[in-house]
Motif scaffolding. Structure first.
Motif, short mmCIF file in Angstrom:
data_model
loop_
_atom_site.label_atom_id
_atom_site.label_comp_id
_atom_site.label_asym_id
_atom_site.label_seq_id
_atom_site.Cartn_x
_atom_site.Cartn_y
_atom_site.Cartn_z
N GLY A 47 0.83 -1.20 0.00
CA GLY A 47 0.00 0.00 0.00
C GLY A 47 0.86 1.24 0.00
O GLY A 47 2.09 1.19 0.07
N PRO A 48 0.22 2.44 -0.11
CA PRO A 48 0.98 3.68 -0.15
C PRO A 48 1.80 3.91 1.12
O PRO A 48 1.40 3.51 2.21
CB PRO A 48 -0.09 4.75 -0.32
N VAL A 49 2.93 4.57 0.94
CA VAL A 49 3.82 4.89 2.06
C VAL A 49 3.27 6.10 2.81
O VAL A 49 2.79 7.06 2.20
CB VAL A 49 5.24 5.19 1.53
N VAL A 50 3.32 6.04 4.14
CA VAL A 50 2.93 7.17 4.98
C VAL A 50 4.19 7.71 5.64
O VAL A 50 4.92 6.98 6.31
CB VAL A 50 1.89 6.76 6.04
N ASP A 51 4.46 8.99 5.43
CA ASP A 51 5.65 9.63 5.96
C ASP A 51 5.24 10.86 6.75
O ASP A 51 4.58 11.76 6.23
CB ASP A 51 6.58 10.03 4.81
N ALA A 52 5.61 10.89 8.02
CA ALA A 52 5.28 12.04 8.89
C ALA A 52 3.79 12.35 8.86
O ALA A 52 3.38 13.52 8.89
CB ALA A 52 6.10 13.27 8.49
N GLY A 53 2.97 11.30 8.79
CA GLY A 53 1.53 11.46 8.78
C GLY A 53 0.94 11.80 7.43
O GLY A 53 -0.28 11.97 7.30
N TRP A 54 1.78 11.89 6.42
CA TRP A 54 1.34 12.26 5.06
C TRP A 54 1.39 11.02 4.18
O TRP A 54 2.41 10.34 4.11
CB TRP A 54 2.25 13.35 4.51
N THR A 55 0.31 10.74 3.44
CA THR A 55 0.27 9.60 2.55
C THR A 55 0.75 9.99 1.16
O THR A 55 0.25 10.95 0.57
CB THR A 55 -1.15 9.02 2.46
N LEU A 56 1.72 9.24 0.65
CA LEU A 56 2.30 9.52 -0.66
C LEU A 56 1.54 8.72 -1.71
O LEU A 56 1.66 7.50 -1.81
CB LEU A 56 3.79 9.15 -0.65
N ARG A 57 0.75 9.43 -2.52
CA ARG A 57 -0.16 8.78 -3.47
C ARG A 57 0.28 8.94 -4.92
O ARG A 57 -0.36 8.41 -5.82
CB ARG A 57 -1.57 9.37 -3.31
N GLY A 58 1.36 9.68 -5.18
CA GLY A 58 1.78 9.90 -6.55
C GLY A 58 0.88 10.91 -7.25
O GLY A 58 0.25 11.75 -6.63
N GLY A 59 0.79 10.78 -8.58
CA GLY A 59 -0.03 11.69 -9.37
C GLY A 59 0.60 11.95 -10.72
O GLY A 59 1.71 11.48 -11.00
N THR A 60 -0.11 12.69 -11.55
CA THR A 60 0.36 12.96 -12.91
C THR A 60 0.58 14.45 -13.16
O THR A 60 1.69 14.88 -13.41
CB THR A 60 -0.67 12.42 -13.94
#
Length: 424
Positions: free
Chosen positions: A23-36
């Motif tokens: 699943g997506p990585v969570v860093d410092a409470g922020w979810t890294l979802r990518g994008g275009t």
């Protein structure tokens, strides 16, 4: 990515399977979802983090692209005397020539509570960002790509600007940055501050969304979607040969015009800078580059979602038109930078490697540094001596001209069809 032009997350999912791995990585409470698309990905990820949604669905990147005015069209060939460079600039979104207009329009149409900061002084801007991050609020900022560092660009691109990214956490002397990444990416505070201050036209601009745990009312969302679509068809149907659909027709003509001052046969008569121009087309059109590409497929996804918001099934039918147009753009990029030439195939692969390694965050630092060093060495090697001979270049220009004429016709027809749906 080099072969298909796909964005890193899409290509990665093909390799790892439908799940794309963990699943997506969570860093410092922020979810890294990518994008275009940098603008809409940044805002979509901020709204997801802040708990701001539509009445029955999330405010996704494709839907936000629609709300912000959808697609655009733009072509300019710059010639700079100071270094004898020729640079192709392409625009694929509404208001692409204004760095902040799409995001400003999007948040206004959705009725979001936001705070803009346009501090001129670097010290005050740095303190404002640090204070925002210390309060746990993400901020959308506009750093210069050269000075922010992780794109590993050569010095001659110093001050050429960049796209919006999200600064979402601070820690010591580092800022955690989301540039459509899938892994944590940190940048020294000093580099972020320097990068934000570099470009005068958007010096130290910062956007903070203050809305939290809110639902955008259905009527407001419907109006925002409809207004965005209407703005797009009105704009693209305009007469500008730089900022509306006639830009594609003009570019098509200039690729083969032997007499026009801005015709490619004239501008590139000595073949100097030709590879840079063709590589610029490939990078600008394909999602594998820094900017997100032509975005026709993303807009098609947005139309499908807009059909549900507006309860207008005909919009979903229009989506297929734009998917097909996206394929036309992909073929144009393939024509511009053909990978049957070894040096060009390597340039494409190295470009994709840099983009993919940026998406991996700090874990990709060594890979992107090595790839970027090799990429810019190779591009410099062929700056004055294209690996394509004159006969092949003439063939490429002729083929691109025909493809652009067909794209102009297809997009003109698609805009007219979309206008007819909206006028019901």
């Amino acid at each position: 990515m080099a072969r298909t032009g796909e964005r890193y997350a899409v290509a990665r999912a093909h390799v790892l399977g439908a799940s794309g791995g963990a699943g997506p990585v969570v860093d410092a409470g922020w979810t890294l979802r990518g994008g275009t698309d940098p603008d809409t990905a940044a805002l979509a990820n901020v709204l997801e983090h802040r708990g701001v949604t539509g009445p029955d669905w999330p405010l996704t990147e494709p839907l936000l692209l629609v709300v912000g005015g959808g697609l655009g069209a733009g072509y300019i060939l710059w010639e700079f005397a100071h270094d004898d460079s020729r640079v192709v600039t392409l625009g694929f979104t509404h208001s692409w020539q204004y760095f902040d207009r799409r995001l400003a329009t999007t948040v206004d149409r959705l009725g979001l509570d936001v705070a803009w900061s346009r501090t001129g002084g670097s010290g005050a801007a740095a303190r404002a960002l640090a204070s925002t991050l210390a309060a746990g609020d993400p901020a959308i900022v506009w750093p210069d790509r050269y000075h922010v560092g992780y794109w590993n660009l050569p010095e001659h691109l110093d001050g050429h600007g960049g796209h919006p990214v999200v600064a979402y956490a601070g820690g010591g002397d580092q800022v955690h940055v989301d540039d459509r990444t899938l892994g944590p990416l940190t940048v020294p505070v000093a580099a972020v501050d320097r990068a934000r201050a570099r470009v005068g036209s958007y010096k130290n601009t910062m956007l903070v969304v203050r809305s939290s745990d809110e639902v955008v009312p259905a009527d407001r969302l419907r109006a925002a979607v409809r207004d965005g679509l209407q703005a797009m068809v009105d704009h693209l149907a305009g007469s500008s040969t730089s900022f509306a659909l006639p830009a594609w027709r003009k570019w098509s003509r200039l690729l083969v015009d032997q007499r026009a001052a801005k015709g490619w046969p004239t501008v590139f008569a000595d073949r100097r800078g030709m590879l840079r121009a063709l590589a610029g087309v490939w990078e600008g059109v394909e999602p594998a580059g820094m900017d997100g590409g032509h975005l026709r497929g993303l807009f098609a996804d947005g139309l499908t979602q807009a059909a549900a918001v507006l309860e207008e099934p005909a919009l979903a039918a229009e989506a297929q038109r734009w998917q097909e147009i996206g394929q036309r753009w992909h073929l144009l990029a393939e024509t511009a930078l053909p990978d049957d030439v070894p040096a060009i195939a390597e340039i494409r692969e190295l470009t994709a490697t840099v983009t993919g390694a940026v998406a991996e965050g700090d874990a990709g630092a060594a890979e992107r540094t090595a790839a970027a060093e090799q990429l810019w060495r190779l591009r410099a090697e062929h700056a004055d001596a294209s690996p394509l001979d004159e006969e092949r270049l003439a063939s490429i220009r002729t083929a691109m001209s025909a493809q652009l004429a067909a794209i102009h016709e297809a997009e003109t027809s698609a805009v007219a069809s979309l206008r007819a749906v909206l006028s019901r």
